[in-house]
Design a protein around this motif. Sequence first.
Motif, PDB file in Angstrom:
ATOM      1  N   SER A 274       0.895  -1.345   0.027  1.00 15.96           N
ATOM      2  CA  SER A 274      -0.032  -0.008   0.077  1.00 15.96           C
ATOM      3  C   SER A 274       0.798   1.397   0.076  1.00 15.96           C
ATOM      4  CB  SER A 274      -0.850   0.031   1.451  1.00 15.96           C
ATOM      5  OG  SER A 274      -1.678  -1.168   1.216  1.00 15.96           O
ATOM      6  N   ALA A 278       1.466   4.093  -3.101  1.00 16.19           N
ATOM      7  CA  ALA A 278       0.861   5.589  -2.803  1.00 16.19           C
ATOM      8  C   ALA A 278       2.290   6.447  -2.979  1.00 16.19           C
ATOM      9  CB  ALA A 278       0.628   5.476  -1.486  1.00 16.19           C
ATOM     10  N   LEU A 311      -2.204  11.971  -0.925  1.00 17.82           N
ATOM     11  CA  LEU A 311      -1.615  10.517  -0.790  1.00 17.82           C
ATOM     12  C   LEU A 311      -0.349  10.427   0.412  1.00 17.82           C
ATOM     13  CD1 LEU A 311      -1.346   9.678  -4.675  1.00 17.82           C
ATOM     14  CD2 LEU A 311      -2.632   8.574  -2.869  1.00 17.82           C
ATOM     15  N   ILE A 314      -2.419   9.711   3.403  1.00 10.73           N
ATOM     16  CA  ILE A 314      -3.027   8.517   3.012  1.00 10.73           C
ATOM     17  C   ILE A 314      -1.507   7.682   3.681  1.00 10.73           C
ATOM     18  CG2 ILE A 314      -3.434   6.601   1.811  1.00 10.73           C
ATOM     19  CD1 ILE A 314      -5.829   8.293   2.257  1.00 10.73           C
ATOM     20  N   VAL A 315      -0.362   7.748   3.101  1.00 12.53           N
ATOM     21  CA  VAL A 315       0.755   7.215   3.388  1.00 12.53           C
ATOM     22  C   VAL A 315       1.187   7.163   5.124  1.00 12.53           C
ATOM     23  CG1 VAL A 315       3.384   7.224   3.225  1.00 12.53           C
ATOM     24  CG2 VAL A 315       1.986   7.245   1.541  1.00 12.53           C
TER      25      VAL A 315
ATOM     26  N   SER B  76      -7.205   4.995  -2.585  1.00 10.32           N
ATOM     27  CA  SER B  76      -6.824   5.331  -1.352  1.00 10.32           C
ATOM     28  C   SER B  76      -7.679   4.670  -0.165  1.00 10.32           C
ATOM     29  CB  SER B  76      -6.988   6.734  -1.236  1.00 10.32           C
ATOM     30  OG  SER B  76      -5.992   7.684  -1.978  1.00 10.32           O
ATOM     31  N   LEU B  79      -6.908   0.960  -0.072  1.00  6.34           N
ATOM     32  CA  LEU B  79      -5.603   0.884   0.562  1.00  6.34           C
ATOM     33  C   LEU B  79      -5.579   0.737   2.091  1.00  6.34           C
ATOM     34  CD1 LEU B  79      -3.050   2.894  -1.480  1.00  6.34           C
ATOM     35  CD2 LEU B  79      -3.532   0.674  -1.725  1.00  6.34           C
TER      36      LEU B  79
END
Lengths: 327, 87
Positions: A274, A278, A311, A314-315, B76, B79
């Motif tokens: 994941s 990203a 993103l 999100i990471v 997203s 994930l």
Amino acid sequence: MPNFHHWFFPHPGNNHKPKLLHHSSLLAYIALFLFVQLVFSVTMVAKPEVLGLATNISVGDLLTETNAKRVENGLSPLRLNDQLSQAAAGKASDMFAKNYWAHYAPDGSTPWAFIEGAGYRYKYAGENLARDFSVSPQVVSAWMDSDTHRKNILDSRFQDVGFAVVNGTLDGSETTLVVQMFATPGVGQIAQAPKEEVKPPVITQAPAAQFTPTIEVTIPARETITQAPIIEITQAQAVFPAVSPDLNQARLGATSEVIKKPLLNVASLTRSMSIGLALMLIALMYVDALHMFKKKIYRISGNNIAHMTFLLAIVIMLYLVKSGTIV
Amino acid sequence: MTKEIKKYLFHYLFLAIILFFGVVIFMMVGFDKTLQLNVAILTIASYFLWGIIHHFLKDDLHIKVVIEYLLITALSLILVLSLLYRL
């Protein structure tokens, strides 16, 4: 390969956008990721020794971690109690049997019923629950991060503790439950005699009459009652000698640890995949944005700066997801 | 790139606030997976809405742009969901 750079860099040949950022590619990532997750799920069932959740939780480690936290806070260490461990094992079995994850069972059974059922007469009692953690320190750390669970661990009134670490199926998925039960003996509690043989904890229901005539239960109005409840019984304390940790460890039996070491840890794999995906998208968008602004190209497209910032968030979220849940 | 940010500074500040609070609350509810899932969904949905409003105000909102935001947010969400489910 002549068109190799079209996948990564904007070019008139790819409509000034890397092919890896085209809608079709984004859709392919979604499909591929879902497919891989499906393969993971199937493999986890078919070959758990190859792919699964790595787990290493033991009562010995939980006791050491719990007592370390108490000693750090100037409290005396708790004694591992066989009856409380039986109560904890009974509670874990009940949760698997009735498929619930809470302090109180759907039929209204309380945690205290398991303590009483194991033959332990308590003055004070408390319960912490955890599930799906990878290692013992994570469990205790999660409890310490929660005010209500932390209060139980650092409650100076508690003298004994019991644990159960049990693997089973809850809500259709494999789960490792950890039950921690605290108590202080009340009137009539008989000190445990050390036993030599190793035996798994078994719940034996004590006759109701053994408890009802002598105890008065009061539930103090404190916040721990909602998360990790404590019941106070107004009785005098009995003397309760400690049992050596080694002997207690020997008597824990089948619910003393859960150790699983699959070849590949599915959680680590999923997290790496994941975060990797990203970060790859962020890198591609950065190159794309630089090219767009440098060449002053206008095109109908999303905002790369916003996408990259999003993103990145999100990471960070993916990095922050921890194993396990407490209640 | 800096010129673009300066031009729509208010938009980017608003986005930064959404994402900052999304991440901070996600961290604060660390051991409650259901809450984490809700926070993640809310943050991702907010980003989708931000994108639509941003492009609408820029006067370049197009179906292709909407699809792009939809795909980025869907990816997203998958994930984050996958990892929450595995752990």
